[in-house]
Write a protein that holds these residues in place. Structure first.
Motif, PDB file in Angstrom:
ATOM      1  N   ILE A 129       9.680   0.598 -10.161  1.00 32.69           N
ATOM      2  CA  ILE A 129       8.563   1.171  -9.409  1.00 32.69           C
ATOM      3  C   ILE A 129       7.343   1.156 -10.328  1.00 32.69           C
ATOM      4  N   ILE A 130       6.277   0.498  -9.878  1.00 30.31           N
ATOM      5  CA  ILE A 130       5.106   0.273 -10.717  1.00 30.31           C
ATOM      6  C   ILE A 130       3.846   0.750 -10.008  1.00 30.31           C
ATOM      7  N   GLU A 131       3.007   1.472 -10.732  1.00 31.54           N
ATOM      8  CA  GLU A 131       1.671   1.830 -10.234  1.00 31.54           C
ATOM      9  C   GLU A 131       0.686   0.769 -10.721  1.00 31.54           C
ATOM     10  N   ARG A 132      -0.085   0.201  -9.804  1.00 31.14           N
ATOM     11  CA  ARG A 132      -1.029  -0.843 -10.181  1.00 31.14           C
ATOM     12  C   ARG A 132      -2.424  -0.490  -9.694  1.00 31.14           C
ATOM     13  N   PRO A 133      -3.425  -0.682 -10.541  1.00 25.25           N
ATOM     14  CA  PRO A 133      -4.801  -0.556 -10.056  1.00 25.25           C
ATOM     15  C   PRO A 133      -5.116  -1.716  -9.111  1.00 25.25           C
ATOM     16  N   ALA A 134      -6.273  -1.670  -8.498  1.00 27.93           N
ATOM     17  CA  ALA A 134      -6.677  -2.745  -7.598  1.00 27.93           C
ATOM     18  C   ALA A 134      -6.719  -4.077  -8.350  1.00 27.93           C
ATOM     19  N   PHE A 135      -6.335  -5.141  -7.671  1.00 30.39           N
ATOM     20  CA  PHE A 135      -6.416  -6.480  -8.239  1.00 30.39           C
ATOM     21  C   PHE A 135      -6.689  -7.465  -7.112  1.00 30.39           C
ATOM     22  N   GLN A 136      -6.817  -8.720  -7.438  1.00 28.36           N
ATOM     23  CA  GLN A 136      -7.062  -9.734  -6.422  1.00 28.36           C
ATOM     24  C   GLN A 136      -6.088 -10.892  -6.602  1.00 28.36           C
ATOM     25  N   LEU A 137      -5.779 -11.531  -5.500  1.00 33.45           N
ATOM     26  CA  LEU A 137      -4.939 -12.726  -5.491  1.00 33.45           C
ATOM     27  C   LEU A 137      -5.824 -13.895  -5.105  1.00 33.45           C
ATOM     28  N   GLY A 224      -2.246   0.939  -5.787  1.00 30.65           N
ATOM     29  CA  GLY A 224      -1.114   1.575  -5.141  1.00 30.65           C
ATOM     30  C   GLY A 224       0.183   1.342  -5.882  1.00 30.65           C
ATOM     31  N   THR A 225       1.267   1.745  -5.239  1.00 29.91           N
ATOM     32  CA  THR A 225       2.603   1.667  -5.819  1.00 29.91           C
ATOM     33  C   THR A 225       3.326   0.433  -5.297  1.00 29.91           C
ATOM     34  N   TRP A 226       4.108  -0.177  -6.182  1.00 34.43           N
ATOM     35  CA  TRP A 226       4.879  -1.372  -5.818  1.00 34.43           C
ATOM     36  C   TRP A 226       6.341  -1.186  -6.229  1.00 34.43           C
ATOM     37  N   ALA A 227       7.239  -1.612  -5.360  1.00 35.27           N
ATOM     38  CA  ALA A 227       8.649  -1.728  -5.717  1.00 35.27           C
ATOM     39  C   ALA A 227       8.901  -3.190  -6.063  1.00 35.27           C
ATOM     40  N   VAL A 228       9.456  -3.420  -7.240  1.00 34.99           N
ATOM     41  CA  VAL A 228       9.664  -4.782  -7.731  1.00 34.99           C
ATOM     42  C   VAL A 228      11.163  -5.029  -7.843  1.00 34.99           C
ATOM     43  N   SER A 253      18.211   4.188   1.344  1.00 37.73           N
ATOM     44  CA  SER A 253      18.817   5.018   0.300  1.00 37.73           C
ATOM     45  C   SER A 253      17.794   5.608  -0.656  1.00 37.73           C
ATOM     46  N   ASN A 254      16.510   5.335  -0.448  1.00 41.94           N
ATOM     47  CA  ASN A 254      15.484   5.780  -1.383  1.00 41.94           C
ATOM     48  C   ASN A 254      14.301   6.393  -0.639  1.00 41.94           C
ATOM     49  N   ALA A 255      13.577   7.263  -1.329  1.00 40.26           N
ATOM     50  CA  ALA A 255      12.488   8.015  -0.696  1.00 40.26           C
ATOM     51  C   ALA A 255      11.180   7.241  -0.722  1.00 40.26           C
ATOM     52  N   TRP A 256      11.227   5.983  -0.280  1.00 36.41           N
ATOM     53  CA  TRP A 256      10.038   5.150  -0.235  1.00 36.41           C
ATOM     54  C   TRP A 256       9.996   4.437   1.111  1.00 36.41           C
ATOM     55  N   ARG A 257       8.796   4.059   1.515  1.00 37.14           N
ATOM     56  CA  ARG A 257       8.643   3.258   2.725  1.00 37.14           C
ATOM     57  C   ARG A 257       7.589   2.196   2.465  1.00 37.14           C
ATOM     58  N   LEU A 258       7.630   1.145   3.259  1.00 41.36           N
ATOM     59  CA  LEU A 258       6.639   0.085   3.142  1.00 41.36           C
ATOM     60  C   LEU A 258       5.270   0.593   3.569  1.00 41.36           C
ATOM     61  N   ARG A 259       4.238   0.152   2.865  1.00 43.45           N
ATOM     62  CA  ARG A 259       2.865   0.361   3.314  1.00 43.45           C
ATOM     63  C   ARG A 259       2.255  -1.013   3.559  1.00 43.45           C
ATOM     64  N   LEU A 283       6.883  -5.538  -3.343  1.00 51.31           N
ATOM     65  CA  LEU A 283       6.603  -4.977  -2.035  1.00 51.31           C
ATOM     66  C   LEU A 283       5.742  -3.725  -2.187  1.00 51.31           C
ATOM     67  N   PRO A 284       4.656  -3.610  -1.418  1.00 50.42           N
ATOM     68  CA  PRO A 284       3.817  -2.397  -1.483  1.00 50.42           C
ATOM     69  C   PRO A 284       4.542  -1.235  -0.819  1.00 50.42           C
ATOM     70  N   VAL A 285       4.643  -0.098  -1.514  1.00 48.48           N
ATOM     71  CA  VAL A 285       5.391   1.041  -0.993  1.00 48.48           C
ATOM     72  C   VAL A 285       4.601   2.328  -1.194  1.00 48.48           C
ATOM     73  N   GLU A 286       5.054   3.375  -0.516  1.00 54.45           N
ATOM     74  CA  GLU A 286       4.524   4.715  -0.693  1.00 54.45           C
ATOM     75  C   GLU A 286       5.658   5.705  -0.475  1.00 54.45           C
ATOM     76  N   ARG A 287       5.480   6.922  -0.960  1.00 57.03           N
ATOM     77  CA  ARG A 287       6.492   7.949  -0.770  1.00 57.03           C
ATOM     78  C   ARG A 287       6.696   8.248   0.727  1.00 57.03           C
ATOM     79  N   SER A 288       7.938   8.348   1.146  1.00 58.08           N
ATOM     80  CA  SER A 288       8.213   8.636   2.560  1.00 58.08           C
ATOM     81  C   SER A 288       8.278  10.135   2.792  1.00 58.08           C
TER      82      SER A 288
END
Length: 288
Positions: A129-137, A224-228, A253-259, A283-288
């Motif tokens: 689980i990684i917190e990332r600042p804004a970036f661009q692709l 935002g937060t990312w699940a890797v 099984s985990n306290a996260w959901r897709l954003r 995958l972009p995620v947030e706490r559920s």
């Protein structure tokens, strides 16, 4: 999430003749429409909208065989005309209401879904689980249809059309995680319906304030937060199996959901012929 999906199914069952506001329903159950639709589609193998239509037409088939007036049946199940009802009926059953009334079939019923979580515990998932600042692709984008199984020929053709030197140029521009050449999927239909269009970008990640070459497409990504997740094996089968496992195993099984946001695949290592690879799925995620 399993409990939420079952409550959505029960709500559908109790309101087959009503307009169902999925966004309001999901919010009342403590989740988001986006996450609910993505999880439903992944676990049920069909979009929620398709399940609702199939259940309506399964219930309507009994009324058709019972001899009720077609306009009355159409109205009962939320259709404004017998023509619209007939099209939906034929799409599900393969026959018109009149043909079914004359011959008794064929009918294709959609059973009432019930979701259950089975925990095997023998396939641990390598996740960060990684917190990332804004970036661009940045890179080369194209609109392609969603394909669930096997290689996507439209994506393959898009990448093959790029000259070899362009891959090296893109890789040299990478300045942010996830590193290296990336496979980016954006604007994906929340129902994940096969064949629906999405934006595919072959490119790299850069810091949000870096100005890239003007000839490249840009997808800006909010902080935002990312699940890797990491997977190794036959490519693309291992990656597609990992996608499925996030829905069937990890999210329930985990306290996260897709954003909302793009999903990103980074190829960490690969065989010379690309028949096997080690991949990271972001995958972009947030706490559920």
């Amino acid at each position: 999430m399993i409990s939420i999906l079952n409550r959505i199914v029960e709500h559908v069952e109790a309101h087959l003749g009503d307009q169902i506001d999925v966004a309001e329903l999901a919010t009342s159950l403590g989740t988001t429409e986006y996450h609910a639709r993505r999880m439903f589609s992944s676990l049920a193998g069909m979009p929620l909208s398709e399940y609702i239509r199939r259940r309506r037409m399964t219930a309507a088939a009994g009324d058709v065989l019972g001899g009720d007036e077609l306009l009355e049946i159409a109205t009962r199940f939320g259709y404004g005309s017998t023509e619209a009802f007939g099209r939906a009926f034929r799409a599900v059953h393969g026959s018109t209401p009149g043909e079914v009334r004359r011959s008794g079939g064929p009918l294709r019923s959609q059973p009432h879904l019930r979701f259950r979580l089975t925990v095997e515990g023998n396939s641990p998932m390598d996740t960060r689980i990684i917190e990332r600042p804004a970036f661009q692709l940045i890179g080369h984008a194209a609109r392609v249809p969603l394909i669930h199984t096997g290689a996507n020929p439209h994506i393959q053709a898009h990448i093959a059309a790029l000259p070899p030197a362009e891959h090296a140029r893109l890789k040299a521009l990478s300045s942010s995680e996830p590193t290296g050449l990336l496979q980016v999927s954006a604007d994906v239909d929340p129902d994940s319906t096969e064949g629906t269009p999405l934006t595919y970008l072959h490119g790299v990640a850069m810091e949000h304030d870096v100005v890239g070459p003007e000839d490249l497409d840009v997808i800006r990504v909010a902080a935002g937060t990312w699940a890797v997740f990491t997977a190794s094996g036959d490519y693309p089968a291992a990656l597609q199996q990992l996608w499925a496992a996030t829905a069937t195993d990890w999210f329930p099984s985990n306290a996260w959901r897709l954003r909302q946001g793009p999903s990103i695949v980074a190829i960490i290592d690969r065989s010379p012929d690309f028949s096997s690879a080690t991949c990271e799925l972001w995958l972009p995620v947030e706490r559920s």
